[in-house]
Design a protein around this motif. Structure first.
Motif, short mmCIF file in Angstrom:
data_model
loop_
_atom_site.label_atom_id
_atom_site.label_comp_id
_atom_site.label_asym_id
_atom_site.label_seq_id
_atom_site.Cartn_x
_atom_site.Cartn_y
_atom_site.Cartn_z
N GLY A 45 0.79 -1.23 0.00
CA GLY A 45 0.00 0.00 0.00
C GLY A 45 0.82 1.28 0.00
O GLY A 45 0.27 2.37 -0.01
N MET A 46 2.14 1.13 -0.01
CA MET A 46 2.98 2.33 0.01
C MET A 46 3.36 2.75 -1.41
O MET A 46 3.43 1.92 -2.32
CB MET A 46 4.24 2.07 0.83
CG MET A 46 3.95 1.86 2.30
SD MET A 46 5.42 1.87 3.29
CE MET A 46 5.90 3.58 3.20
N ILE A 47 3.59 4.02 -1.56
CA ILE A 47 4.04 4.54 -2.85
C ILE A 47 5.37 5.26 -2.63
O ILE A 47 5.58 5.87 -1.57
CB ILE A 47 2.98 5.47 -3.48
CG1 ILE A 47 3.31 5.74 -4.94
CG2 ILE A 47 2.82 6.76 -2.70
CD1 ILE A 47 2.14 6.23 -5.74
N GLU A 48 6.25 5.12 -3.60
CA GLU A 48 7.58 5.70 -3.46
C GLU A 48 7.95 6.41 -4.75
O GLU A 48 7.83 5.86 -5.84
CB GLU A 48 8.59 4.60 -3.17
CG GLU A 48 10.03 5.08 -3.07
CD GLU A 48 10.99 3.91 -2.95
OE1 GLU A 48 11.13 3.38 -1.85
OE2 GLU A 48 11.56 3.53 -3.98
N LEU A 49 8.38 7.64 -4.61
CA LEU A 49 8.92 8.38 -5.75
C LEU A 49 10.42 8.49 -5.54
O LEU A 49 10.87 8.97 -4.49
CB LEU A 49 8.29 9.77 -5.83
CG LEU A 49 8.83 10.67 -6.95
CD1 LEU A 49 8.55 10.06 -8.33
CD2 LEU A 49 8.24 12.07 -6.88
N GLU A 50 11.16 8.03 -6.52
CA GLU A 50 12.61 8.04 -6.37
C GLU A 50 13.25 8.77 -7.54
O GLU A 50 12.83 8.62 -8.69
CB GLU A 50 13.15 6.61 -6.30
CG GLU A 50 14.66 6.55 -6.04
CD GLU A 50 15.15 5.18 -5.64
OE1 GLU A 50 14.35 4.22 -5.70
OE2 GLU A 50 16.33 5.05 -5.27
N SER A 51 14.24 9.56 -7.22
CA SER A 51 15.03 10.25 -8.24
C SER A 51 16.43 9.65 -8.21
O SER A 51 17.13 9.73 -7.20
CB SER A 51 15.07 11.74 -7.91
OG SER A 51 16.03 12.37 -8.71
N THR A 85 7.07 3.69 -7.58
CA THR A 85 6.88 2.30 -7.14
C THR A 85 5.66 2.20 -6.23
O THR A 85 5.40 3.11 -5.43
CB THR A 85 8.13 1.82 -6.37
OG1 THR A 85 9.28 2.07 -7.16
CG2 THR A 85 8.06 0.34 -6.06
N TYR A 86 4.96 1.10 -6.35
CA TYR A 86 3.80 0.86 -5.48
C TYR A 86 3.90 -0.55 -4.90
O TYR A 86 4.18 -1.51 -5.62
CB TYR A 86 2.50 1.02 -6.27
CG TYR A 86 1.27 0.71 -5.45
CD1 TYR A 86 0.85 1.57 -4.44
CD2 TYR A 86 0.53 -0.45 -5.67
CE1 TYR A 86 -0.27 1.30 -3.67
CE2 TYR A 86 -0.59 -0.74 -4.91
CZ TYR A 86 -0.98 0.14 -3.91
OH TYR A 86 -2.09 -0.14 -3.15
N GLY A 87 3.65 -0.68 -3.62
CA GLY A 87 3.68 -1.98 -2.95
C GLY A 87 2.34 -2.68 -3.11
O GLY A 87 1.37 -2.34 -2.45
#
Lengths: 283, 125
Positions: A45-51, A85-87
């Motif tokens: 349920g987590m979302i991650e934005l990565e650079s 990314t999404y879990g």
């Protein structure tokens, strides 16, 4: 020492030797993503934005050398990838990337896109070594940066914690699906890391990246790329994490110096699925 | 050629892991999240013995059980229960916290006390 630990140690040594020891050939590594994948996926349920950022501080002056797989030289090349990314579950995450690049003397340009699924097998700590999997499709369509149009990448993910140390291995198997090399077989590369958990905000590590080229016909060793990156990483407040390091090329075919700076932001968005079963292994 | 090295190595690894999987009857410690805090806040376990933490979220908010020192993190929704496997620990203290709520008091796992201090034991299938 128990028998299974002897077997594990022996197998790890063989695997490590197969991955790291020099061989007559050059390699596949993704210069947009200097990142070693751990066993643990993004939380459900987590979302991650990565650079993901990298600059070739000291590279090659002509194309198709070092981290350049196209016509543009690697020297002073800036690369940036944005990853979302999404879990999906406790064991599976999905991600999409957009790759951008700024060659020396040029503007920032689109350089490709990637989509991937990554997962962990069993629960962490259930087995003596934590295992995961990774499957990725990468589209370039920009021959200045990479003349292969579509590539498939597969990675087993292997992790073992020793007290405050974590050892991670990502053998990389890559196949061109569309492009000049589509009739060739799999290429082999690797990403690996050793990390020490010192403080939440600051922990040191050592990362290794490289590739040997085609599995059946490896590139000459001087043309292969192998890098070692001393890194620091940690978690800051508000879900922000970082990983910074300088990479040093170990072969003439590598870019001599690359600097990377990865920054990520994690937030809980909402879970689609319930918790994974402890007796399950895949979902 | 490398297939002949890597593939057998992976097979040996897998077999080794499956073999060890049969050893999974560790003690379970129960940890409850309620009223914006973990209870108990101190978990005492024997050193050098693997165990499991049964994290019960009895609140109405989603939490992320996390431990930097144990290298574990797990999202736990309202009303959900998850099991976290912990390897045998050297004597010492190991943090745990809710990574979604920085104001939740941190807890600690203390390894090194006699086995009778384990609060709850059960075998999970």
């Amino acid at each position: 020492m128990k028998p299974y630990w002897r077997l594990t140690t022996l197998a790890l040594l063989i695997l490590f030797a197969a991955i790291v020891l020099p061989r007559p050939s050059a390699a596949q590594l993704d210069p947009w993503e200097f990142e070693v994948y751990p066993y643990q996926t993004l939380g459900r349920g987590m979302i991650e934005l990565e650079s993901l950022n990298g600059v070739v501080a000291k590279g090659h002056g002509s194309g198709d050398h070092g981290t350049s797989a196209g016509a543009l030289p690697s020297q002073s090349m800036w690369r940036t990838a944005f990853e979302l990314t999404y879990g999906l579950t406790d064991r599976i995450e999905t991600a999409a990337y957009v790759n951008l690049a700024k060659p020396s003397g040029h503007d920032l340009q689109y350089a490709g896109a990637k989509f991937r699924l990554r997962g962990s097998l069993f629960d962490q700590g259930q087995l003596p070594i934590d295992l995961g999997w990774y499957i990725e499709l990468e589209s370039h369509r920009v021959p200045e940066f990479d003349d292969q149009k579509l590539e498939l990448e597969l990675r087993p993910i292997i992790q073992k914690d020793f007290g405050s140390f974590s050892v991670m291995l990502n053998p990389i198997f890559e196949k061109v699906l569309d492009g000049p090399d589509r009739h060739k077989g799999f290429e082999f590369g690797y990403a690996a890391g050793i990390y020490y958990r010192w403080m939440r905000t600051l922990s040191p590590g050592l990362e290794f990246y490289g590739g040997v080229g085609n599995i059946r016909h490896p590139d000459p060793s001087k043309e292969q790329q192998h890098y070692i990156f001393p890194v620091i990483r940690g978690a800051l407040s508000h879900g922000i994490e970082y990983n910074i390091g300088a990479g040093f090329g170990l072969t003439p075919g590598s870019d001599p110096v690359i600097v990377k700076f990865n920054l990520e932001l994690e937030k809980f968005l909402g879970a689609i699925f319930g918790p994974s079963s402890g007796s399950g292994s895949f979902f | 050629m490398r297939y002949f090295i890597v593939v057998p190595a992976l097979i040996v690894l897998t077999m080794t892991m499956l073999r060890d999987n049969a050893l999974g009857e560790d003690s379970v410690v129960e940890l409850r999240y309620e009223n914006h805090r973990f209870a108990p806040q101190t978990i005492t376990v024997p050193a050098n013995q693997p165990f499991r933490i049964k994290v019960i979220n009895a609140s109405k908010e989603t939490i992320e059980f996390e431990s930097f020192k144990l290298n574990r993190e797990r999202v736990v929704g309202p009303g959900e229960t998850v099991i976290v496997n912990v390897p045998a620990l050297s004597p010492g203290s190991y943090d745990f916290y809710d990574d979604f709520h920085q104001d939740v008091p941190e807890g600690v796992v203390i390894a090194g006390q006699p086995r009778r201090n384990l609060k709850n034991k059960e075998n999970l299938k």
